[in-house]
Design a protein around this motif. Structure first.
Motif, mmCIF file in Angstrom:
data_model
loop_
_atom_site.group_PDB
_atom_site.id
_atom_site.type_symbol
_atom_site.label_atom_id
_atom_site.label_comp_id
_atom_site.label_asym_id
_atom_site.label_seq_id
_atom_site.Cartn_x
_atom_site.Cartn_y
_atom_site.Cartn_z
ATOM 1 N N TYR A 171 -8.467 -25.900 54.020
ATOM 2 C CA TYR A 171 -8.754 -25.685 55.377
ATOM 3 C C TYR A 171 -9.564 -24.624 55.984
ATOM 4 O O TYR A 171 -10.411 -24.429 56.766
ATOM 5 C CB TYR A 171 -7.347 -26.038 55.966
ATOM 6 C CG TYR A 171 -7.459 -25.945 57.660
ATOM 7 C CD1 TYR A 171 -7.969 -27.096 58.566
ATOM 8 C CD2 TYR A 171 -6.997 -24.746 58.365
ATOM 9 C CE1 TYR A 171 -7.861 -26.888 59.850
ATOM 10 C CE2 TYR A 171 -7.047 -24.569 59.503
ATOM 11 C CZ TYR A 171 -7.574 -25.677 60.478
ATOM 12 O OH TYR A 171 -7.488 -25.570 61.849
ATOM 13 N N ARG A 175 -12.941 -24.649 57.809
ATOM 14 C CA ARG A 175 -13.243 -23.656 58.912
ATOM 15 C C ARG A 175 -14.306 -22.722 59.002
ATOM 16 O O ARG A 175 -15.178 -22.583 59.690
ATOM 17 C CB ARG A 175 -12.033 -22.961 59.350
ATOM 18 C CG ARG A 175 -10.885 -23.708 59.843
ATOM 19 C CD ARG A 175 -10.969 -24.253 61.428
ATOM 20 N NE ARG A 175 -11.033 -22.978 62.354
ATOM 21 C CZ ARG A 175 -9.802 -22.499 62.852
ATOM 22 N NH1 ARG A 175 -8.798 -23.259 62.795
ATOM 23 N NH2 ARG A 175 -10.030 -21.382 63.646
ATOM 24 N N THR A 182 -9.062 -31.234 60.275
ATOM 25 C CA THR A 182 -7.936 -30.750 60.850
ATOM 26 C C THR A 182 -6.785 -30.646 59.966
ATOM 27 O O THR A 182 -6.770 -31.316 58.789
ATOM 28 C CB THR A 182 -7.320 -31.879 62.070
ATOM 29 O OG1 THR A 182 -7.245 -33.095 61.464
ATOM 30 C CG2 THR A 182 -8.581 -32.122 62.964
ATOM 31 N N TYR A 215 -13.424 -23.713 65.702
ATOM 32 C CA TYR A 215 -14.416 -24.614 65.537
ATOM 33 C C TYR A 215 -15.456 -25.126 66.675
ATOM 34 O O TYR A 215 -15.100 -24.976 67.748
ATOM 35 C CB TYR A 215 -13.508 -26.163 65.368
ATOM 36 C CG TYR A 215 -13.252 -26.432 63.801
ATOM 37 C CD1 TYR A 215 -14.165 -26.435 62.945
ATOM 38 C CD2 TYR A 215 -11.841 -26.760 63.553
ATOM 39 C CE1 TYR A 215 -13.986 -26.802 61.388
ATOM 40 C CE2 TYR A 215 -11.532 -26.985 62.122
ATOM 41 C CZ TYR A 215 -12.606 -26.890 61.246
ATOM 42 O OH TYR A 215 -12.205 -27.395 59.910
ATOM 43 N N PHE A 220 -16.693 -32.474 66.309
ATOM 44 C CA PHE A 220 -15.692 -33.554 66.146
ATOM 45 C C PHE A 220 -16.282 -34.816 66.880
ATOM 46 O O PHE A 220 -15.733 -35.788 66.794
ATOM 47 C CB PHE A 220 -14.322 -33.051 66.817
ATOM 48 C CG PHE A 220 -13.556 -32.097 65.831
ATOM 49 C CD1 PHE A 220 -12.962 -32.437 64.945
ATOM 50 C CD2 PHE A 220 -13.636 -30.533 66.257
ATOM 51 C CE1 PHE A 220 -12.105 -31.415 64.043
ATOM 52 C CE2 PHE A 220 -12.954 -29.893 65.521
ATOM 53 C CZ PHE A 220 -12.347 -30.207 64.471
ATOM 54 N N ASN A 255 -7.490 -27.523 72.633
ATOM 55 C CA ASN A 255 -7.568 -28.338 71.304
ATOM 56 C C ASN A 255 -8.873 -28.843 71.370
ATOM 57 O O ASN A 255 -9.099 -29.772 72.117
ATOM 58 C CB ASN A 255 -6.285 -29.396 71.110
ATOM 59 C CG ASN A 255 -6.555 -29.868 69.710
ATOM 60 O OD1 ASN A 255 -7.379 -29.763 69.099
ATOM 61 N ND2 ASN A 255 -5.394 -30.696 69.575
ATOM 62 N N VAL A 257 -10.137 -31.229 69.201
ATOM 63 C CA VAL A 257 -10.129 -32.277 68.698
ATOM 64 C C VAL A 257 -9.958 -33.437 70.154
ATOM 65 O O VAL A 257 -10.653 -34.148 70.298
ATOM 66 C CB VAL A 257 -9.370 -32.657 67.699
ATOM 67 C CG1 VAL A 257 -9.494 -34.186 67.315
ATOM 68 C CG2 VAL A 257 -9.528 -31.677 66.490
#
Length: 304
Positions: A171, A175, A182, A215, A220, A255, A257
């Motif tokens: 992860y 990143r 995620t 991110y 996304f 967030n 996403v």
């Protein structure tokens, strides 16, 4: 073997009397020397010639003079020594006594490997499997292997599962590489609870002194839109919505996403694509309420 070398690298003798003489290449010694006075101009020249041409993978493998490149994603970095089985370099069968000798050497080679090396090999196999499942490119997997090796060096494996540390390393590598994956994706493929994975990730970042970059929310959008089969115009409109939101600085602390899902939901409604909030929440891994609240927030602040 010597031959006249075409002077492509602007190599020439310093003597005026030798300007008309060619440069001679000795491929066996790896030297280039003047054809007039014999002075050596280049030593230890690398052989840049290609091997024999192969018309199939088997021919190419048998004629290739080099092996695969080294990689941190292998426990021995691809530089291991393998003890062959029952044949010599010419393909002839070994005698019984020689076979017994090599069998003993093979057994002791396995036994001589320390437990840490064995555990590292198993962990990196799991890392490569996770990378394949998530579609993570090889450079990011190698970066994850580097992070995991640092974690092992700091003795972070004590009291923690290998699966959790591998997932946390992957992860962190995603990143740093800007690959949209995620924690829920990592938890799913590693069979580790998200709570435990998040805890081990924070510990690893603190112990290794790492800081992860945020991110890019628009990364996304492509992932969610492709999974739902949305139009290209919808993707562009969603990216434009997020760009406008970033310009007025209303995306901080949210967030990414969920914001991407909300922007796509608004773009779908504007373009007449009937995709429900439930579909977006399922692809984004958030609740319907989160998507609805983010969409309402964007509409209010962007004047839509």
């Amino acid at each position: 073997m010597t031959s006249a070398y075409p002077n492509e690298y602007d190599i020439r003798c310093d003597l005026d009397a030798c300007q008309t003489y060619p440069i001679i290449t000795d491929s066996e010694r790896g030297e280039m020397f003047c054809g007039g006075c014999g002075s050596v101009l280049v030593q230890r020249m690398e052989d840049a010639a290609y091997g024999e041409r192969g018309h199939s993978w088997e021919e190419f493998s048998s004629r290739s003079r080099t092996g695969p490149g080294t990689s941190l994603a292998m426990n021995d970095r691809g530089l291991s020594t393998m003890i062959g089985r029952n044949v010599d370099s010419s393909g002839n069968a070994l005698s019984g006594r020689t076979r017994q000798t090599f069998n003993r050497l093979r057994v002791w080679d396995q036994r001589s490997r320390s437990r840490s090396v064995s555990n590292l090999g198993k962990a990196l196999i799991q890392l490569n499997a996770m990378g394949i499942k998530l579609g993570v490119p090889e450079p990011a997997v190698e970066k994850a292997a580097y992070i995991y090796r640092k974690a092992v060096g700091e003795k972070l494996t004590r009291g923690r599962t290998v699966s959790s540390l591998i997932a946390a390393s992957l992860y962190a590598a995603c990143r740093e590489s800007g690959i949209p994956r995620t924690l829920d994706d990592m938890a799913r493929v590693s069979n580790v609870e998200r709570r435990i994975l998040s805890r081990d990730l924070r510990t690893m970042l603190r112990k290794l002194g790492m800081s992860l970059t945020q991110y890019d929310t628009s990364s996304f959008i492509t992932k969610i839109a492709n999974n739902l089969g949305l139009k290209e115009k919808t993707k562009r409109d969603a990216v434009d919505l997020l760009r406008r939101a970033e310009e007025i600085k209303i995306t901080a602390g949210k967030n990414p996403v969920a914001q991407a899902a909300a922007a796509l939901y608004i773009a779908c409604m504007n373009n007449g694509e009937g995709i429900s909030q439930k579909s977006f929440s399922r692809e984004a891994g958030v609740s319907d309420v989160t998507v609805r609240n983010r969409a309402t927030f964007l509409k209010k602040n962007l004047g839509l």
